[in-house]
Structure formats: C-alpha cells, structure tokens
Design a protein around this motif. Sequence first.
Motif, PDB file in Angstrom:
ATOM      1  N   SER A   1       0.822  -1.213   0.000  1.00 34.05           N
ATOM      2  CA  SER A   1       0.000   0.000   0.000  1.00 34.05           C
ATOM      3  C   SER A   1       0.854   1.260   0.000  1.00 34.05           C
ATOM      4  CB  SER A   1      -0.937   0.003   1.218  1.00 34.05           C
ATOM      5  OG  SER A   1      -0.181  -0.071   2.424  1.00 34.05           O
ATOM      6  N   GLN A   2       2.026   1.228   0.685  1.00 32.64           N
ATOM      7  CA  GLN A   2       2.857   2.427   0.743  1.00 32.64           C
ATOM      8  C   GLN A   2       3.425   2.766  -0.636  1.00 32.64           C
ATOM      9  OE1 GLN A   2       3.617  -0.544   2.227  1.00 32.64           O
ATOM     10  NE2 GLN A   2       5.797  -0.712   2.734  1.00 32.64           N
TER      11      GLN A   2
ATOM     12  N   ASN B   1       0.480   4.333  -2.679  1.00 27.44           N
ATOM     13  CA  ASN B   1       0.250   5.711  -2.223  1.00 27.44           C
ATOM     14  C   ASN B   1       1.353   6.654  -2.710  1.00 27.44           C
ATOM     15  OD1 ASN B   1      -2.003   4.736  -0.906  1.00 27.44           O
ATOM     16  ND2 ASN B   1      -0.991   4.589   1.092  1.00 27.44           N
ATOM     17  N   LEU B   2       2.576   6.146  -2.748  1.00 24.62           N
ATOM     18  CA  LEU B   2       3.712   6.956  -3.214  1.00 24.62           C
ATOM     19  C   LEU B   2       3.522   7.355  -4.679  1.00 24.62           C
ATOM     20  CD1 LEU B   2       6.621   8.098  -3.021  1.00 24.62           C
ATOM     21  CD2 LEU B   2       7.426   5.802  -3.668  1.00 24.62           C
TER      22      LEU B   2
ATOM     23  N   ILE C   1      10.842   5.748   1.096  1.00 26.42           N
ATOM     24  CA  ILE C   1       9.724   4.797   1.042  1.00 26.42           C
ATOM     25  C   ILE C   1      10.131   3.545   0.269  1.00 26.42           C
ATOM     26  CG2 ILE C   1       7.389   4.434   0.152  1.00 26.42           C
ATOM     27  CD1 ILE C   1       6.887   7.429   0.713  1.00 26.42           C
TER      28      ILE C   1
ATOM     29  N   SER D   1      12.225   1.287   2.284  1.00 29.71           N
ATOM     30  CA  SER D   1      11.527   0.670   3.414  1.00 29.71           C
ATOM     31  C   SER D   1      10.742  -0.572   3.013  1.00 29.71           C
ATOM     32  CB  SER D   1      10.570   1.681   4.060  1.00 29.71           C
ATOM     33  OG  SER D   1       9.438   1.916   3.230  1.00 29.71           O
TER      34      SER D   1
END
Length: 510
Positions: A263-264, A267-268, A290, A293
């Motif tokens: 999801s990150q 979203n990015l 991000i 990570s």
Amino acid sequence: MNQSVFASPHSTGLVANRYQLQKLIGSGGMGEVFLATDILLGETPVAIKFLAQTVCDSKIQKDFAREALMSASLSQKSLHIVRAYDYGVSDTGKPFYVMEYLNGKGLKELIPLPLPKFIHLARQICLGLQCAHQGIQIDGKVYPLVHRDIKPANILVVPDPILVQLVKILDFGIAKFINYATTASTNKGFHGTLPYCSPEQLEGENLDSRSDIYSLGVIMFEMLTGAKPWQPETDLFGAWYKAHNFEKPRAIADVKPNLKIPSQLNNLIMACLEKKASDRPQNVGEILQIINSIDPLQCAIFSTNISSLATPKLTSGYELIAALKKQSHQFTWPQNKPIQEIVFPQQLNLNQNNLATVWLMLPKKEIQLRANCQIHNRFLFVTSPHPMLLWVTLLYNQKLEPKWLPCYLDTQNPLNRQLIISLVNNASYPLICFTLEAPHSCIQILNSDIEPSQRQKLQIWLEQSQKLPLASQAHVSKNLLKQQYKQIQSQMLQQLSSTHHMEQLAKKLS
C-alpha cells in the motif's frame, strides 16, 4: 571539452578529428545516435548524439556548451547518469555530444516489471535524479539540474556483474537546451514528451525537481502496469493538457487487477502524480526513503507464494559452479573495497536467479592451497537488541589452519534480507576468490551447500525480522554474535574432527 565547429560527420565520417563514425544506432525526436570509435584512445567505442535542432546563433551555441559542460560534470558524480566525454557543433549547426557506449536495453523494452525488479530499478532511477537535483558546483555556486524529459526511452538498463541490472539516465540538460533553442528561434515555449509532462511544464512555467518527480510517477505507474495513468482520446497536445491538468489518474488496481503491491508504494506513486507541485513529494529523498523501506521478503510474498521460498532453483552445486565459471572473467574487484585480505557478501544474478555469494581476497598461493578444502557453513541469529545474522563459512583441511570467513548481516537492511532470501532459494552459494596480487583477478570459484535445517532456520529468522520493530543498536548485537562466533568455531572443528576420526575408523574396518 571541445567547443570548436567541426566538419559535418555525415560527409566525412570523422568528428572532431577524433571520433570515427561507424553506424546509426538510434534516432528520435531529439536527434540521432551513432556508434563511433575514439581513434585517439585505441579505438575505444563511444556513442555520439547529434541533436535535431540546428543552431547557428553564437549565443545559443554558447548556451549549448554551458549545458553540455554541466551535464558532463554531473555524469562524473553518479553511476546512474550516462558518462559524457565531449561536445561540439558541426559546420551545419548540429550540436552533438560524446558519451560512453552502453550495450543495454531501454526501460521501455522491459516494461512491465515484477515487483522485485521494479524496486531494484526504481531505486537506481531515484539515485540518479537525486544527484542531479542536488546540483553541481561551478565557481563556488551550486546549480541544480532538472531533466525535463524523464521517460522510459531516456532510461537505459545495462548488464552489471554486481548490480545485475544497472540503470543509466540519458540526456540530462538536453531538453532544457532544446526548449531554449526552440523558443529563441520559433517563439514556441514547450518541448517535452506529452505523456510524461507535469502540468506546470505544459504551462511553460519555470521548473524545479518536482516536475521530474511527476514524470517519475508516470514512469513508475507504467513500470508496474505496462500502461499509463491516463488514456486520452488522441495524442495531441490538447488531449494531454486536459489529462494532466484536470483528469484523475487511473488506479493501479483498475489497470492491472491481479497486481498486488504494498500500500505504501501505491500511495507513493499516486502522490507523485498530484496536479499541484506542492502536493507531491518535495524531493527524491522522500521517495527513496519509502522505496528503501519496502522489504525484499515482502516483495517475494507479493510476487510468489511464500512456500516457494524453500524450493531450490539450482539443485546442483556443480551446475552452479559451471555456470558461474563461464562468467568469471566478468568479475572485477569492486573499487569501493580495499586491496587486502577481506571477505564480504554480494548478490549476483545468474540465469534469472538471484544468488547470494561470498567474495574474498587472499594471496594467490593460499587460494590455490584452499582449492581442495572442504567447505562448511553455519548461521547464527539474535533478535535483541537488534536483529542481526552471522553467516560463517569455513574452509577446512586437516593439513592446514582452518580459514574462517564470517559475514555479519543487519536483517533490517532490505539488501541484506534479499541476500538471505537468495540463500533460502538456492540451497547453496559460491565463494568467489580474488588474488591479493595485481591484477586482483578472480582465479577460483568454490561452492558451499546449505543443509535443509539451516535453510529452514533462515526462513524463520526472515519472518521474525519482518515482524520486529525498527531498532538502532546493531553494534551491540554484532558484539553478542562475535562472542557466540568463538563457540561455534570450536563446535564446528570438534564435529569435523569427530567425523574425520569415524571415517578413518571405517576405512580400517573395511
């Protein structure tokens, strides 16, 4: 750098009395690219790009020289920006620049990408952009560089023995020059590639790094889905102006329903595609944070079933050695490693497989002595205060002192987790041996099999690391493992001694 006016390459085949043109290897809206040889440097291959824009005005030629010089300076700072060597203007007014010749594929040819490869390549694109956006220093002043035409066609992916796939960004500064030259000669204020242009670029505004970030968002969307975030009815300026300024980008899940991504990351990408520059990530460092990570194990889970991690892709250590030896001439000692007796882990790619390897440098005589050693390995892991893995390799021969090769891996580092995934997947790993003596060649490749029980432990430790909170005491855990390392050395030697004793006894009894 050469700023003089040269004879037309199309009539003589020789550029700047130095570069002998060989053949046309690419063409596009910005110009043509030729393969050439540098006759002053022993027929070294280079690539020469002749821009389509003709410039006869002396001021514009000086502007080209300035942009080319800045781009060349930038190319010395980053591995991920194509290296520029020389530049000039032909007698027909065609600006050109000379760059390293790279035998690779355009990013466009590789799209769409599986998630692990996407992460690997996107990170390198970001590193190149970050270097440019931070700028170069000339006469005490820092000049940030904005690319202005980031697109898959300007990103080259070349084979690399260390990174496996190395990203090189092309044409830094060229879009700005062409835009300026076009504006000066035709009073038209836009030059770019419409599907990748930011709203502010279409408006003809002054651009900063956030415009490149918008283009990067389009590229990342396309790298994963194979499609662009918008589908205008035509490819005309008006249709793309409407899409970039007023239409919401499509959702990744709608374009490719079967694609599962963290999801990150989703979203990015959507944040990079925001209409207002102030709503996007404000610098590439935020994007890198991000991307870094995202756990390689998480990528493997999204890309394949977790149970497949236990299935070896190369079942035979002999097959692995044979395949690697065919490529051993490509291996060179990394420039960032000292010339001394050291050992370190390194990931390679072999026949579409990621391989965890151990690289070591020893005197040539010792490498030859160790060629017939037994090779054993063990792994230790501590979770607290910081998750840390000790990877021990032993070269063992009863007639020689044991040679210990320890590697410590911080398992909260995504690259280290990828190494561990490779160990689990491949059930063995090679030891790539370089000579301490010049020219520091790779002269021996050995192989170490990993016992099934050890692989199972590695997989469990990976899953544990994923669940642990972020920690910051890696040095403490490393010291704890160093204490355990002494114990495991004596245990392994005792076990090997007992095994040897039993083998000798069996021979006598037989």
